[in-house]
Design an enzyme around this catalytic site. Sequence first.
Site, PDB file in Angstrom:
ATOM      1  N   GLU A  41      -1.455  -5.090  -4.570  1.00 47.38           N
ATOM      2  CA  GLU A  41      -0.583  -4.371  -3.624  1.00 47.38           C
ATOM      3  C   GLU A  41       0.421  -5.329  -2.974  1.00 47.38           C
ATOM      4  O   GLU A  41       1.592  -4.981  -2.792  1.00 47.38           O
ATOM      5  CB  GLU A  41      -1.423  -3.697  -2.532  1.00 47.38           C
ATOM      6  CG  GLU A  41      -2.194  -2.491  -3.032  1.00 47.38           C
ATOM      7  CD  GLU A  41      -2.979  -1.782  -1.934  1.00 47.38           C
ATOM      8  OE1 GLU A  41      -3.254  -0.588  -2.105  1.00 47.38           O
ATOM      9  OE2 GLU A  41      -3.314  -2.419  -0.909  1.00 47.38           O
TER      10      GLU A  41
ATOM     11  N   ASP B 222       0.833  -1.198   0.000  1.00 43.56           N
ATOM     12  CA  ASP B 222       0.000   0.000   0.000  1.00 43.56           C
ATOM     13  C   ASP B 222       0.879   1.264   0.000  1.00 43.56           C
ATOM     14  O   ASP B 222       0.607   2.223  -0.719  1.00 43.56           O
ATOM     15  CB  ASP B 222      -0.908  -0.052   1.245  1.00 43.56           C
ATOM     16  CG  ASP B 222      -1.542   1.283   1.579  1.00 43.56           C
ATOM     17  OD1 ASP B 222      -2.500   1.650   0.893  1.00 43.56           O
ATOM     18  OD2 ASP B 222      -1.059   1.948   2.518  1.00 43.56           O
TER      19      ASP B 222
END
Lengths: 238, 238
Positions: free
Chosen positions: A126, A55
């Site tokens: 991610e 992230d």
Amino acid sequence: MTLAYPRRQRQLESLIERLGVPNKDLIKWQLLDLALIHPSVSEKANYEQLEFVGDAVVRLVAAQVLWENYSEFPVGEFAAIRSVLVSDRILAKLARVYGLELYLQVAGGASNDRAGMESRLADAFESVLGALYLSTNNLELIRPWLDPHFKKLAAEIRLDPARLNYKAALQEWTQGQFKVLPEYRVTQNHSQTDKNRFEAEVWLNGEKLGWGKGRSIKSAEQAAAKVAFLSIDSQGKP
Amino acid sequence: MTLAYPRRQRQLESLIERLGVPNKDLIKWQLLDLALIHPSVSEKANYEQLEFVGDAVVRLVAAQVLWENYSEFPVGEFAAIRSVLVSDRILAKLARVYGLELYLQVAGGASNDRAGMESRLADAFESVLGALYLSTNNLELIRPWLDPHFKKLAAEIRLDPARLNYKAALQEWTQGQFKVLPEYRVTQNHSQTDKNRFEAEVWLNGEKLGWGKGRSIKSAEQAAAKVAFLSIDSQGKP
């Protein structure tokens, strides 16, 4: 070090080829394997922590692409474009480009949850970025294939602001500027003649920034956020 | 390449020595100079865009420190600790450790704004991280001096959860899990006998997660957020 399971190793190598990662000798295969294990398969050994790293990685890639290619943009526009680039919608779309769903290990029930598919794919995307980053401690395995997507998307978002998620963009901006979130106040209009029966106002620090109508609460809020976001002037004041 | 202004160059070199950056030959001094120019000095050439990059950099450093040192923690705890590590309060504190206010160029009026000092220092700290990251495209100029701070702080936050900003932690968690923000509903109790005259409820997706009282709206919301955050169990369900 390659994996103990030759079949999984071959699978992951084919993913890396699809991505076009430049130097596969640098990859930590155990991390990449972990990045593609959904929590439904293992409560302990799954992609959640890599996703947490990833992230931050995807935000950094997006920031650097904007920094290098659009240095003349005001920072509010950076924030708005990045909020779209790192959205689940875009990340899931990129995951699908590379067929990530073929490599992701998901257990029983969860694999039938079609509604959760988008966020699952975005999360796995991610996580893969987290694994590639942690393989080299820099972005050299990521930027060669991700930059072209982000550059193209940034240009599209720029030209067609309707692609923007204005609520996300406004929130990104108010948090960056004032460390507070905008507040939405929604009312329902009971007249049967108006299709847009929801009305939303968006407020910030006691000031009304915008107002909009829609068929749903969400669309009314988006309409209000759009008015507010587009009224932010180049000095970054609402 | 060093700066055209020898005095500023010497200043910035002394900052780099204070930080203990390992290899100052790698530094892009023009970027570091820009990182320490407040928007009040120049509307165009200031730290805002480097701060945008630095914001992603500091999140990545925090994520990697947690990944390397606390791999056994549930990811909800990662999120909660990181929300404190990257808070203005902590970043401004670190900026003060290195006397960043001595190097930051601020114009007239803004320099007297004492209330804005914390966020100015936090912003400048992020900008410096942005400049150091962009000097090498990795974290090698940052982690040697920032890791020890983050490790110590993470351990302290872990042992003393009262240091946590529960509203920030809860928000980080609900956004990560459900892509939505918690909602606070505050009411004021007009009875004169109760010092804690504000009452707050925190709701998520139509479910009440917590309730608390306080002397101010903010403290009542923090109290409600604490109840909600601490009730998240190890499976990550509220």
